[in-house]
Design a protein around this motif. Structure first.
Motif, PDB file in Angstrom:
ATOM      1  N   ASP A 110       0.828  -1.205   0.000  1.00  0.00           N
ATOM      2  CA  ASP A 110       0.000   0.000   0.000  1.00  0.00           C
ATOM      3  C   ASP A 110       0.866   1.260   0.000  1.00  0.00           C
ATOM      4  O   ASP A 110       0.661   2.186  -0.787  1.00  0.00           O
ATOM      5  N   MET A 111       1.829   1.293   0.923  1.00  0.00           N
ATOM      6  CA  MET A 111       2.686   2.476   1.037  1.00  0.00           C
ATOM      7  C   MET A 111       3.534   2.653  -0.217  1.00  0.00           C
ATOM      8  O   MET A 111       3.748   3.779  -0.679  1.00  0.00           O
ATOM      9  N   ALA A 112       4.025   1.553  -0.780  1.00  0.00           N
ATOM     10  CA  ALA A 112       4.848   1.636  -1.987  1.00  0.00           C
ATOM     11  C   ALA A 112       4.045   2.110  -3.191  1.00  0.00           C
ATOM     12  O   ALA A 112       4.607   2.687  -4.123  1.00  0.00           O
ATOM     13  N   ALA A 113       2.732   1.876  -3.179  1.00  0.00           N
ATOM     14  CA  ALA A 113       1.881   2.320  -4.288  1.00  0.00           C
ATOM     15  C   ALA A 113       1.555   3.802  -4.196  1.00  0.00           C
ATOM     16  O   ALA A 113       1.371   4.475  -5.218  1.00  0.00           O
ATOM     17  N   VAL A 114       1.491   4.335  -2.979  1.00  0.00           N
ATOM     18  CA  VAL A 114       1.020   5.720  -2.775  1.00  0.00           C
ATOM     19  C   VAL A 114       2.175   6.717  -2.672  1.00  0.00           C
ATOM     20  O   VAL A 114       2.151   7.781  -3.305  1.00  0.00           O
ATOM     21  N   ALA A 115       3.188   6.406  -1.885  1.00  0.00           N
ATOM     22  CA  ALA A 115       4.239   7.376  -1.577  1.00  0.00           C
ATOM     23  C   ALA A 115       4.969   7.916  -2.810  1.00  0.00           C
ATOM     24  O   ALA A 115       5.145   9.137  -2.937  1.00  0.00           O
ATOM     25  N   PRO A 116       5.423   7.057  -3.744  1.00  0.00           N
ATOM     26  CA  PRO A 116       6.160   7.605  -4.896  1.00  0.00           C
ATOM     27  C   PRO A 116       5.343   8.558  -5.756  1.00  0.00           C
ATOM     28  O   PRO A 116       5.913   9.407  -6.454  1.00  0.00           O
ATOM     29  N   VAL A 117       4.027   8.432  -5.709  1.00  0.00           N
ATOM     30  CA  VAL A 117       3.174   9.309  -6.511  1.00  0.00           C
ATOM     31  C   VAL A 117       3.054  10.686  -5.869  1.00  0.00           C
ATOM     32  O   VAL A 117       3.088  11.722  -6.564  1.00  0.00           O
ATOM     33  N   LEU A 118       2.938  10.744  -4.544  1.00  0.00           N
ATOM     34  CA  LEU A 118       2.647  11.992  -3.848  1.00  0.00           C
ATOM     35  C   LEU A 118       3.877  12.730  -3.338  1.00  0.00           C
ATOM     36  O   LEU A 118       3.900  13.965  -3.309  1.00  0.00           O
ATOM     37  N   PHE A 119       4.894  12.009  -2.903  1.00  0.00           N
ATOM     38  CA  PHE A 119       6.007  12.644  -2.200  1.00  0.00           C
ATOM     39  C   PHE A 119       6.725  13.721  -3.020  1.00  0.00           C
ATOM     40  O   PHE A 119       7.064  14.785  -2.469  1.00  0.00           O
ATOM     41  N   PRO A 120       7.007  13.512  -4.307  1.00  0.00           N
ATOM     42  CA  PRO A 120       7.719  14.572  -5.048  1.00  0.00           C
ATOM     43  C   PRO A 120       6.982  15.909  -5.042  1.00  0.00           C
ATOM     44  O   PRO A 120       7.592  16.958  -4.803  1.00  0.00           O
ATOM     45  N   GLU A 121       5.682  15.909  -5.302  1.00  0.00           N
ATOM     46  CA  GLU A 121       4.909  17.151  -5.314  1.00  0.00           C
ATOM     47  C   GLU A 121       4.805  17.749  -3.913  1.00  0.00           C
ATOM     48  O   GLU A 121       4.862  18.973  -3.747  1.00  0.00           O
ATOM     49  N   MET A 122       4.663  16.909  -2.902  1.00  0.00           N
ATOM     50  CA  MET A 122       4.568  17.404  -1.526  1.00  0.00           C
ATOM     51  C   MET A 122       5.873  18.072  -1.109  1.00  0.00           C
ATOM     52  O   MET A 122       5.874  19.116  -0.440  1.00  0.00           O
ATOM     53  N   LYS A 123       6.998  17.486  -1.513  1.00  0.00           N
ATOM     54  CA  LYS A 123       8.288  18.111  -1.210  1.00  0.00           C
ATOM     55  C   LYS A 123       8.447  19.423  -1.973  1.00  0.00           C
ATOM     56  O   LYS A 123       9.000  20.394  -1.435  1.00  0.00           O
ATOM     57  N   ALA A 124       7.947  19.475  -3.204  1.00  0.00           N
ATOM     58  CA  ALA A 124       8.035  20.706  -3.995  1.00  0.00           C
ATOM     59  C   ALA A 124       7.237  21.830  -3.348  1.00  0.00           C
ATOM     60  O   ALA A 124       7.578  23.011  -3.503  1.00  0.00           O
ATOM     61  N   ARG A 125       6.199  21.492  -2.602  1.00  0.00           N
ATOM     62  CA  ARG A 125       5.396  22.508  -1.906  1.00  0.00           C
ATOM     63  C   ARG A 125       5.980  22.887  -0.555  1.00  0.00           C
ATOM     64  O   ARG A 125       5.376  23.676   0.183  1.00  0.00           O
ATOM     65  N   GLY A 126       7.118  22.314  -0.214  1.00  0.00           N
ATOM     66  CA  GLY A 126       7.791  22.715   1.013  1.00  0.00           C
ATOM     67  C   GLY A 126       7.612  21.793   2.193  1.00  0.00           C
ATOM     68  O   GLY A 126       8.068  22.110   3.305  1.00  0.00           O
ATOM     69  N   ALA A 127       6.957  20.663   2.002  1.00  0.00           N
ATOM     70  CA  ALA A 127       6.774  19.731   3.115  1.00  0.00           C
ATOM     71  C   ALA A 127       8.124  19.110   3.493  1.00  0.00           C
ATOM     72  O   ALA A 127       8.936  18.796   2.631  1.00  0.00           O
ATOM     73  N   ARG A 128       8.349  18.940   4.771  1.00  0.00           N
ATOM     74  CA  ARG A 128       9.596  18.348   5.248  1.00  0.00           C
ATOM     75  C   ARG A 128       9.549  16.836   5.066  1.00  0.00           C
ATOM     76  O   ARG A 128       8.534  16.192   5.410  1.00  0.00           O
ATOM     77  N   PRO A 129      10.613  16.228   4.558  1.00  0.00           N
ATOM     78  CA  PRO A 129      10.620  14.774   4.337  1.00  0.00           C
ATOM     79  C   PRO A 129      10.294  13.975   5.597  1.00  0.00           C
ATOM     80  O   PRO A 129       9.594  12.963   5.528  1.00  0.00           O
ATOM     81  N   GLY A 130      10.790  14.445   6.746  1.00  0.00           N
ATOM     82  CA  GLY A 130      10.518  13.740   7.995  1.00  0.00           C
ATOM     83  C   GLY A 130       9.042  13.708   8.324  1.00  0.00           C
ATOM     84  O   GLY A 130       8.514  12.691   8.800  1.00  0.00           O
ATOM     85  N   ASP A 131       8.351  14.814   8.054  1.00  0.00           N
ATOM     86  CA  ASP A 131       6.913  14.865   8.332  1.00  0.00           C
ATOM     87  C   ASP A 131       6.149  13.960   7.362  1.00  0.00           C
ATOM     88  O   ASP A 131       5.164  13.323   7.747  1.00  0.00           O
ATOM     89  N   LEU A 132       6.606  13.893   6.123  1.00  0.00           N
ATOM     90  CA  LEU A 132       5.928  13.053   5.135  1.00  0.00           C
ATOM     91  C   LEU A 132       6.009  11.580   5.521  1.00  0.00           C
ATOM     92  O   LEU A 132       5.013  10.863   5.488  1.00  0.00           O
ATOM     93  N   VAL A 133       7.206  11.137   5.886  1.00  0.00           N
ATOM     94  CA  VAL A 133       7.358   9.725   6.217  1.00  0.00           C
ATOM     95  C   VAL A 133       6.656   9.403   7.536  1.00  0.00           C
ATOM     96  O   VAL A 133       6.151   8.288   7.733  1.00  0.00           O
ATOM     97  N   ALA A 134       6.580  10.383   8.440  1.00  0.00           N
ATOM     98  CA  ALA A 134       5.849  10.178   9.689  1.00  0.00           C
ATOM     99  C   ALA A 134       4.366   9.987   9.413  1.00  0.00           C
ATOM    100  O   ALA A 134       3.714   9.100   9.983  1.00  0.00           O
ATOM    101  N   LEU A 135       3.807  10.807   8.520  1.00  0.00           N
ATOM    102  CA  LEU A 135       2.388  10.671   8.181  1.00  0.00           C
ATOM    103  C   LEU A 135       2.142   9.364   7.422  1.00  0.00           C
ATOM    104  O   LEU A 135       1.124   8.700   7.637  1.00  0.00           O
ATOM    105  N   LEU A 136       3.081   8.986   6.550  1.00  0.00           N
ATOM    106  CA  LEU A 136       2.939   7.726   5.830  1.00  0.00           C
ATOM    107  C   LEU A 136       2.877   6.554   6.807  1.00  0.00           C
ATOM    108  O   LEU A 136       2.030   5.664   6.679  1.00  0.00           O
ATOM    109  N   ALA A 137       3.770   6.549   7.796  1.00  0.00           N
ATOM    110  CA  ALA A 137       3.762   5.487   8.801  1.00  0.00           C
ATOM    111  C   ALA A 137       2.461   5.515   9.605  1.00  0.00           C
ATOM    112  O   ALA A 137       1.880   4.467   9.903  1.00  0.00           O
ATOM    113  N   ALA A 138       1.994   6.718   9.941  1.00  0.00           N
ATOM    114  CA  ALA A 138       0.756   6.837  10.720  1.00  0.00           C
ATOM    115  C   ALA A 138      -0.441   6.308   9.935  1.00  0.00           C
ATOM    116  O   ALA A 138      -1.320   5.645  10.494  1.00  0.00           O
TER     117      ALA A 138
END
Length: 628
Positions: free
Chosen positions: A321-349
Motif C-alpha cells: 500500500d505504502m509503496a503504491a502511494v508514496a512515490p506518486v505523492l512525495f515529489p509534489e509534496m516536497k516541492a510545496r515545502g513539506a519536510r521529508p521527515g513529516d511526510l514519512v511520519a504521516l505515511l507510517a501513521a
C-alpha cells in the motif's frame, strides 16, 4: 504482515577469500535459488488459476469442481514452504533489527551469523519430526483426489531442508570464518546447555513457560533472530525438554496453522497489492483525490490519508500500500515545502490507521485463528479507520493551516471529471471486495481471484500498463512474503497450542476476568499489551499467539469479539509503526527514502492523534459493530 510484510534485510558480510570459493558458492546458491523461486512463482499462478476456475465452475456454469479446493490446499502448503525458503535466501523473514542496527559493524556481523545459526539449529532439530509427520500422512487418502496425503505433507521436510541448505551456504560465505565458527559454537553451546539442564527443567512446571516463551523468545527476537524461528526454538525446546509430547505433534500444529482454508487468500491479496501499483490503478486513484483536494492547505496530506484508505481496501499488504502511494505523492509534496521527515511520519501513521481496512491480512488472520466471521470483520473494520483518519486530518489541518498555496492551481470541474472517469475502474475495486464478502456472495479467497483477473484485464485494456518483465519478480516477491507470513503463523500456532496445553490459558482467563473495572480494564490492558507486542513481535505473530487465548476471555467479560478485534488491531498497528522498535516505521522510511532520524520528532504527534482515535473506538463499540 502480515505486517508480516515488513522486514529488514541484515545478511552477514560476504567477502570471500578465494575466487574459486566464491565462484562455487555463488553458483550453488544461484542454482538453488532458481530451483526454488521458479516453482514458487508457478505455484502462485497455479493457485490463482485453480481457484478462479472453481469460481467460474460454481457461479457461472453451476457445476462445482469438487477437487479444486483440495488441490489448492495441497499446492498452498508447497507454496508456503517454498516461499519460506525463498524468503530465507533473500533475508526477508520478519525480524526486529532495531538493537542489532545500533551495534558496531563487527558485532552486527556476528549477531547476523548468530541469527542464521539459531535458525539453522531449529531447522536441523525439526527436520526428522517433519519427515516422520509426512510419512504418517502417507496412510491418509484425500477425499476428492483420492491420493496419499504425503503429496501435501512432503512440503514440510522439503521446505525445512531447503532453508537449512541456504543457511549453511550463508554461513559458509561469511567474511571471517573465525566469526562464523564463534557464532555456530555459541548457538551449539546454548542448545547443549539446555539439553544438559533437562533434569533440572522438568520439575519447574509452569516456570518453564517464562524460561522458554519469555526468556528464549525475548533473547532471540532482540538478537535479530527471525521471529518465526524464535517461536520455533521456544516451543521445540519447551516440548522436547519439559514434556513427553512427541515432536511430530508440533509439526502437525504448524501444518494446521499454515493450512487453514481462509489463509489461501493471503498470497492472492499480496499479489493484488503489487498488481495495482504495476498497472497504474493506484496512481489513478491518487490523481483523482489530488484533483479534489490538492488546492487546499495541507491538501496533499489529506490525499495521502485518503489514498491509503482506498488502496488498503484493495491490497492486504501494508508495505505494498505504502509503496503504491508514496512515490506518486512525495515529489509534489516536497516541492510545496513539506519536510521529508513529516511526510514519512504521516505515511507510517496512515499505515497504522488503515490496519482494520478490509482485506487486511490481519483481519484474515484473526478470522483464521479465532473463528470470528470474516464478513463481520470486514464490515466492522471500515468505520474505525475513518475515525483515525479524522484525528490524523485534524492534526494535519493544525500543522499546515498557514501553508502557502499561492502557486497552486485549483483543478477545474472538467479535470476532476476526467480524473474520476480514469480512476473509476480502480475506485470500484474496494467496494466490490467488501460487498462480495460482506453480502456472502463469495468468500474472501474467491473474491481475491476474481479481482486479480479484473486487475489484469484493467491493466491490459483500460490503463494499458502491464509490464510483463515485472511479472516474474512480482510472483517471486508474493511467494517470499507469503511464505514468511505463513511460517510465522505455523510456529506461532504451535506455540499457542503449547501455552494452551500447559494450562496457561486457564490461568490467564482467571486473571483477566478477575480484573477490577470489568470490560473497560480488560480493554485498557489489552491496548497496552498489543501496543508493546506490535512493536516487538509485529502484528500477525502477536495475533496468532494471543488471539486464541484472549478472544474467549473478551466474550466472557462481555466485550463483542468484532469490537475487541478492532481495538487490538489498532493498538498493534500503533506499536508496529512507532519508533524505535516498530519495523513498520522503518519500512515507511525505506519506501519514502528518508533517514529515519528525520521522522522521529514529527511522528509523535501523529501517534498521539492515532491514540486519541483508538480511545474513541474503544469507548464507543457502535463504531465497530453498529452495522453488523
Amino acid at each position: 504482515m502480515a505486517h508480516a510484510e515488513f522486514t529488514e534485510i541484515a545478511i552477514s558480510e560476504v567477502v570471500i577469500e578465494t575466487p574459486r570459493r566464491r565462484s562455487f558458492l555463488d553458483t550453488l546458491e544461484a542454482g538453488l535459488g532458481l530451483l526454488v523461486e521458479i516453482p514458487a512463482a508457478l505455484l502462485v499462478v497455479a493457485e490463482i488459476v485453480i481457484l478462479f476456475a472453481g469460481v467460474v465452475a460454481r457461479y457461472v456454469l453451476h457445476k462445482p469442481l469438487i477437487w479444486s479446493d483440495e488441490l489448492a490446499s495441497i499446492l498452498f502448503l508447497w507454496l508456503a514452504m517454498l516461499g519460506a525458503a525463498v524468503a530465507f535466501r533473500r533475508g526477508e523473514h520478519m525480524r526486529m533489527t532495531a538493537l542489532v542496527a545500533r551495534a558496531s559493524p563487527g558485532l552486527r556481523a556476528f549477531l547476523d551469523l548468530v541469527a542464521t545459526a539459531a535458525a539453522l539449529s531449529f531447522l536441523v532439530m525439526i527436520a526428522w519430526p517433519s519427515w516422520e509427520y509426512a510419512y504418517e500422512e502417507s496412510y491418509i487418502t484425500t477425499p476428492a483426489l483420492q491420493i496419499a496425503n504425503i503429496w501435501r505433507a512432503a512440503a514440510l521436510p522439503v521446505g525445512v531442508g531447503l532453508m537449512a541448505l541456504f543457511a549453511l551456504i550463508r554461513l559458509a560465505r561469511a567474511a571471517r570464518p573465525s566469526t562464523m565458527l564463534l557464532a555456530v559454537f555459541s548457538i551449539a553451546a546454548i542448545v547443549a546447555l539446555f539439553w544438559v539442564a533437562q533434569p533440572v527443567l522438568k520439575p519447574l512446571g509452569n516456570l518453564n513457560l517464562v524460561i522458554f516463551f519469555v526468556g528464549v523468545v525475548g533473547f532471540c527476537v532482540f538478537a535479530g533472530v527471525p521471529i518465526a524461528f524464535a517461536f520455533g526454538l521456544a516451543i521445540f525446546g519447551y516440548l522436547a525438554l519439559t514434556t513427553r509430547t512427541p515432536l511430530m505433534v508440533l509439526v502437525g500444529r504448524m501444518d494446521e496453522g499454515m493450512s487453514h482454508l481462509i489463509l489461501l487468500s493471503v498470497p492472492l491479496f499480496v499479489f493484488l497489492g503489487l498488481l495495482i501499483e504495476m498497472t497504474g490503478m493506484a496512481r489513478a486513484m491518487v490523481a483523482f483525490l489530488a484533483s479534489l483536494l490538492g488546492h487546499v492547505r495541507g491538501g496533499l496530506h489529506y490525499v495521502l490519508v485518503g489514498a491509503m484508505y482506498l488502496v488498503s481496501g484493495i491490497s492486504g499488504a501494508k508495505a505494498a500500500d505504502m509503496a503504491a502511494v508514496a512515490p506518486v505523492l512525495f515529489p509534489e509534496m516536497k516541492a510545496r515545502g513539506a519536510r521529508p521527515g513529516d511526510l514519512v511520519a504521516l505515511l507510517a501513521a496512515t499505515g497504522a490507521q488503515t490496519e482494520t481496512i478490509p482485506p487486511s491480512l490481519v483481519l484474515i488472520t484473526i478470522g483464521s485463528v479465532t473463528g470470528v466471521s470474516i464478513a463481520a470483520l470486514f464490515t466492522g473494520g471500515l468505520l474505525p479507520g475513518v475515525v483515525l483518519a479524522v484525528t490524523l486530518c485534524a492534526l494535519v489541518w493544525w500543522r499546515y493551516r498557514h501553508e502557502d498555496m499561492s502557486g497552486v492551481r485549483r483543478a477545474t470541474g472538467a479535470e476532476i471529471g476526467k480524473a474520476f472517469i480514469i480512476s473509476l475502474p480502480a475506485l470500484a475495486l474496494p467496494f466490490v471486495i467488501r460487498a462480495a464478502v460482506v453480502e456472502g456472495i463469495a468468500t474472501a479467497t474467491e473474491v481475491s481471484t476474481i479481482v486479480i483477473v479484473y486487475g489484469v484485464l484493467a491493466g491490459l485494456l483500460v490503463y494499458r500498463r502491464f509490464d510483463w518483465r515485472r511479472l516474474m519478480p512480482m510472483l517471486i516477491e508474493t511467494a517470499a512474503l507469503s511464505g514468511a507470513i505463513l511460517l510465522i503463523i505455523g510456529t506461532a500456532t504451535g506455540m499457542a497450542w503449547g501455552l494452551t496445553q500447559s494450562g496457561f490459558s486457564r490461568a490467564l482467563a482467571a486473571a483477566m476476568t478477575g480484573l477490577p473495572g470489568g470490560p473497560a480494564t480488560f480493554i485498557a490492558v489489552s491496548i497496552v499489551a498489543f501496543t508493546i507486542l506490535g512493536s516487538v513481535l509485529e502484528g500477525i505473530p502477536a495475533i496468532v499467539l494471543f488471539g486464541p487465548l484472549l478472544f474467549p476471555i473478551a466474550r466472557a467479560v462481555g466485550v463483542h469479539e468484532v469490537h475487541y478485534a478492532m481495538v487490538i488491531i489498532l493498538a498493534m498497528g500503533i506499536g508496529l509503526f512507532a519508533p524505535p522498535f516498530g519495523v513498520g516505521y522503518y519500512a515507511a522510511c525505506a519506501i519514502g527514502r528518508v533517514d529515519p532520524a528525520e521522522g522521529i520528532r514529527p511522528i509523535w504527534g501523529y501517534l498521539l492523534a492515532l491514540l486519541i482515535g483508538l480511545i474513541i473506538v474503544a469507548i464507543f463499540p457502535w463504531i465497530s459493530i453498529g452495522f453488523l
